[in-house]
Design a protein around this motif. Structure first.
Motif, mmCIF file in Angstrom:
data_model
loop_
_atom_site.group_PDB
_atom_site.id
_atom_site.type_symbol
_atom_site.label_atom_id
_atom_site.label_comp_id
_atom_site.label_asym_id
_atom_site.label_seq_id
_atom_site.Cartn_x
_atom_site.Cartn_y
_atom_site.Cartn_z
ATOM 1 N N ARG A 1 18.004 -46.250 41.645
ATOM 2 C CA ARG A 1 16.769 -46.226 40.852
ATOM 3 C C ARG A 1 15.646 -46.991 41.537
ATOM 4 O O ARG A 1 14.485 -46.566 41.549
ATOM 5 C CB ARG A 1 17.053 -46.770 39.458
ATOM 6 C CG ARG A 1 17.967 -45.827 38.659
ATOM 7 C CD ARG A 1 18.678 -46.502 37.525
ATOM 8 N NE ARG A 1 17.797 -46.753 36.396
ATOM 9 C CZ ARG A 1 18.210 -47.321 35.261
ATOM 10 N NH1 ARG A 1 19.468 -47.691 35.151
ATOM 11 N NH2 ARG A 1 17.367 -47.508 34.274
ATOM 12 N N ARG B 1 23.784 -47.743 40.573
ATOM 13 C CA ARG B 1 22.699 -47.193 39.755
ATOM 14 C C ARG B 1 21.393 -47.927 40.041
ATOM 15 O O ARG B 1 20.332 -47.321 40.171
ATOM 16 C CB ARG B 1 23.057 -47.293 38.271
ATOM 17 C CG ARG B 1 24.222 -46.415 37.847
ATOM 18 C CD ARG B 1 24.176 -46.121 36.352
ATOM 19 N NE ARG B 1 24.105 -47.325 35.533
ATOM 20 C CZ ARG B 1 25.184 -48.012 35.125
ATOM 21 N NH1 ARG B 1 26.389 -47.612 35.485
ATOM 22 N NH2 ARG B 1 25.048 -49.086 34.365
ATOM 23 N N SER C 1 14.203 -44.879 44.277
ATOM 24 C CA SER C 1 13.309 -43.843 43.752
ATOM 25 C C SER C 1 11.958 -44.429 43.369
ATOM 26 O O SER C 1 10.906 -43.841 43.631
ATOM 27 C CB SER C 1 13.942 -43.165 42.531
ATOM 28 O OG SER C 1 15.141 -42.537 42.880
#
Length: 363
Positions: free
Chosen positions: A321, A317, A324
């Motif tokens: 993230r 995760r 991004s």
């Protein structure tokens, strides 16, 4: 025999090229009405609609890129009008149907512009579709999938065959040209060969490359290619979705209808991480001997897109993230974001210290 065949094909090919060039010139919409003035009229936007065709004839353009539409809309708004006339035909019910220039007409609707310049022509369904296909193929914004689909539609009309018959004949021509196979079939249909080669050449293509490189583009999963043809998703999104496992494709198609390309890519990346993590369930316990003890209840979650997700390991995760965030330069310029990233950096230093403690090299 072969020499005579090639000469016949060459002569017919030139005729077809001349015909196609004449049609392309017509699409430039610069004809005059004899008085030196442009032969177009101002038509109420409310009296125009998209080209209507019977079920056996398909509109060549169904997907309109929102970003490109926005740019065109801004340009029209800046000038206060449409500068280049669209091409329409008069329908039996008195309305006008777009043959070329549908994007300009759609922008006028959004901008609430009352009139648009248009050339009005008389065209039967088959001719209207043929001209619309050529106009579509001339567009610099057309994707490879759309171009391939439109070329096949144009050949279908010119040859009077089904899509499948056109594809099979194209393959037969390629085999004849490369290996000499099927000479009887190809040489008996020299007029059709001439039409095919002329159309492809006008758009910088040859039979061999079209068969090898373009026809495979239409081998996308049927539900994906149908979503492209119906205008529900972009060709780019279709290519991305086609690379994912089939069980996810229906949900991704639905997600893609309202998502940007970046959002779709992030969703697909997330799915990849989920599939990788499924090899070891996040709730599984690894005992001291290294044996994986399965969790009694596997965890799952629905992300509201119709795709069932299992829990993703925290490290995955974080990786997704951060990746991004890195792509958003405007976000990284925010001082608050930099402060939080400094805190993340501090935490990573602590993890590196633990690795050093355990004698684990991170280099």
């Amino acid at each position: 025999m072969t020499s005579m065949f090639e000469q016949a094909v060459g002569a017919q090919k030139e005729e077809e090229l001349d015909r196609l060039r004449a049609e392309i010139e017509q699409l430039k919409l610069t004809q005059s009405n004899g008085s030196g003035e442009p032969s177009f009229i101002q038509i109420p936007v409310s009296q125009i609609m998209a080209l209507r065709l019977p079920d056996n004839l398909k509109q060549p353009r169904r997907y309109f890129d929102p970003e490109k539409l926005a740019k065109l809309r801004d340009s029209i708004q800046k000038h206060g009008q449409v500068l280049e006339p669209i091409l329409v035909r008069r329908a039996a019910d008195g309305l006008y149907e777009t043959i070329s220039g549908e994007r300009r007409w759609r922008c006028c609707i959004e901008l609430k512009i009352d009139f648009i310049p248009a050339m009005v022509v008389e065209m039967i369904d088959e001719t209207a579709l043929e001209v619309a296909l050529i106009a579509h193929l001339l567009s610099e914004e057309i994707s490879a999938i759309e171009e391939t689909d439109s070329i096949l539609s144009l050949l279908k009309l010119r040859l009077g065959q089904t899509f499948e018959e056109v594809k099979q004949f194209l393959i037969a021509i390629k085999n004849y040209q490369s290996r000499g196979d099927g000479a009887e079939l190809v040489e008996a249909n020299g007029d059709k060969v001439a039409i095919i080669e002329a159309v492809l050449e006008e758009f910088g293509l040859k039979v061999s490359s079209f068969v090898s490189n373009r026809l495979p583009l239409l081998n996308l999963n049927p539900q994906i290619i149908e979503a492209v043809r119906s205008g529900e998703i972009s060709p780019t999104s279709a290519t991305l979705i086609n690379r994912t496992p089939e069980q996810h494709q229906a949900a991704l198609i639905e997600f893609s209808k309202t998502a940007t390309k970046t959002q779709l890519q992030e969703k697909i990346d997330h799915l990849k991480h989920v599939e990788q993590s499924q090899r070891i369930n996040p709730r599984d316990v690894v005992d001291n001997s290294g044996i994986i003890m399965p969790a009694t209840q596997p965890q799952s979650d629905d992300d509201n897109s119709g795709i069932i997700m299992t829990a993703v390991p925290v490290q995955e995760r974080i990786y997704t993230r951060l990746k991004s965030i890195r792509r958003r330069k405007s976000l990284l310029n925010d001082q608050r974001v930099q402060e939080h990233l400094a805190q993340v950096d501090s935490v990573l230093e602590k993890i590196e210290a633990i690795a050093e403690e355990k004698g684990i090299s991170l280099s």
